[in-house]
Scaffold this active site. Structure first.
Site, short mmCIF file in Angstrom:
data_model
loop_
_atom_site.label_atom_id
_atom_site.label_comp_id
_atom_site.label_asym_id
_atom_site.label_seq_id
_atom_site.Cartn_x
_atom_site.Cartn_y
_atom_site.Cartn_z
N LYS A 232 1.26 -1.43 -0.13
CA LYS A 232 -0.44 -0.13 0.32
C LYS A 232 0.75 1.56 0.37
O LYS A 232 0.94 2.42 -1.07
CB LYS A 232 -0.98 -0.01 1.44
CG LYS A 232 -1.97 -1.04 1.23
CD LYS A 232 -2.99 -1.15 2.26
CE LYS A 232 -3.94 -2.63 1.77
NZ LYS A 232 -4.43 -2.85 3.66
N GLN B 52 -5.02 -1.98 9.73
CA GLN B 52 -4.58 -2.95 9.07
C GLN B 52 -5.27 -3.93 9.56
O GLN B 52 -5.06 -4.38 11.15
CB GLN B 52 -3.87 -3.33 8.80
CG GLN B 52 -2.94 -5.12 7.53
CD GLN B 52 -3.56 -4.96 6.34
OE1 GLN B 52 -2.92 -4.18 5.54
NE2 GLN B 52 -4.40 -5.80 6.11
N ASP C 109 -11.03 3.43 4.19
CA ASP C 109 -10.86 1.75 3.63
C ASP C 109 -13.22 1.70 3.76
O ASP C 109 -13.49 0.87 2.64
CB ASP C 109 -11.02 0.92 4.75
CG ASP C 109 -9.89 -0.34 4.65
OD1 ASP C 109 -9.37 -0.65 2.76
OD2 ASP C 109 -9.41 -1.03 4.98
#
Ligand code: NAD
Length: 284
Positions: A52, A96, A119
């Site tokens: 990422k 995460q 997200d």
């Protein structure tokens, strides 16, 4: 069979982000900034987080990794996220998952500010999303919609089956397809006779997390098959999906490979989301 190439679609979307990021930089004196929080040493998560960061840098965005020790307390993690919520220089925050067992994902999802939720998975963001007013959309399903749009696959009127009902993939996928005017059936582990549904569908999105669950015989001729599954993403392992891709040639109309299908789109959508959040927060 048309191979739906997520790497190619990603490349094009990422290229389209570069001038937006340049323009953001010239107006704000800095690049959009994604902060990634990782707790503990899970090897797969470490790879995802590094990828990422690399992806952010490839389009000119800033990414910082906040690596926290595995025994951090819930309060310490909450404080860390609140610091990022209040940091004017941070536009997107991603925690995460999975977290170590003693930490509550539920609490984390309550803590990230929705206007920095890259997200799109906090409860507040999902609330906006399911109400049809998304701030940003969850990355993987939005990435699937971008692949379909790129290949000009018209979703309206299709009978679509989504296999899997997680908050990350299945449920928001079903919502996006329904909003695009498909008629959607959401299947899951308690569905009786799954293939009864998949064999009748024009479009099947498989996100069950079961390696090679479905193959040629489970789809109708000329179906469109999207495989979200990823298995074996650790070092030295063969990456496989939920679908037996090698069987599909000559039978289905179009399909995503694994690797190189939905996977790259998820990260690219994360970049798009971060860019959008940055523009929204700063008035561009
Ligand atoms: P999950 O485990 O949270 O959910 C799986 C869902 O599939 C559940 O709703 C379950 O009911 C359903 N299911 C399980 N077995 C089934 C069966 N035999 N028949 C029908 N339904 C079944 O998983 P998730 O987070 O939604 O992820 C699904 C898969 O997608 C995993 O392989 C994951 O690694 C992958 N994934 C890939 C990306 C990407 O970027 N490509 C992103 C997220 C997840």
């Amino acid at each position: 069979m048309l191979i739906l190439d997520g790497k190619e679609v990603s490349k094009q979307i990422r290229a389209s982000l570069v001038p937006r990021i340049e323009s953001f930089k010239s107006k704000n004196g800095r690049a959009p900034h994604l902060a990634v929080v990782i707790v503990g040493e899970d090897p797969a998560s470490q790879i995802y987080v590094r990828n990422k960061k690399k992806a952010c840098e490839s389009v000119g965005m800033t990414s910082t990794i906040h690596a926290l020790r595995a025994d951090i307390t819930q309060n310490e993690l909450t404080e860390m996220i609140e610091t990022l919520n209040n940091d004017e220089g941070v536009d997107g925050i991603l925690v995460q998952f999975p977290l170590p067992k003693h930490l509550s994902s539920h609490e984390v999802l309550q803590t990230v500010s929705p206007d920095k939720d890259a997200d799109g998975l906090t409860y507040k963001s999902l609330g906006y999303f399911f109400a049809g007013k998304p701030l940003v959309s969850p990355c993987t399903p939005k990435g699937v919609m971008s692949i379909l749009a790129h290949y000009k696959i018209k979703v309206e009127g299709l009978n679509a089956v989504v296999v899997g009902r997680s908050n990350i993939v299945g449920k928001p996928m079903a919502t996006l397809l329904s909003e695009a005017n498909a008629t959607v059936t959401l299947c899951h582990s308690k569905t009786k006779d799954l293939v009864e549904f998949t064999r009748k569908a024009d479009l099947v999105v498989v996100a069950a997390g079961k390696v090679h669950l479905l193959g040629k015989d489970d789809f109708k001729k000329d179906a469109i098959v999207i495989d979200v599954g990823i298995h074996g993403s650790g070092q030295g392992q063969k990456v496989q999906g939920d679908v037996r891709f090698s069987e599909l040639q000559g039978w289905v109309k179009a399909a995503t490979p694994v690797p190189g299908g939905v996977g790259p789109m998820t990260i690219t959508t994360l970049l798009e989301n971060t860019c959008l959040l940055a523009e929204n927060r700063t008035g561009r």
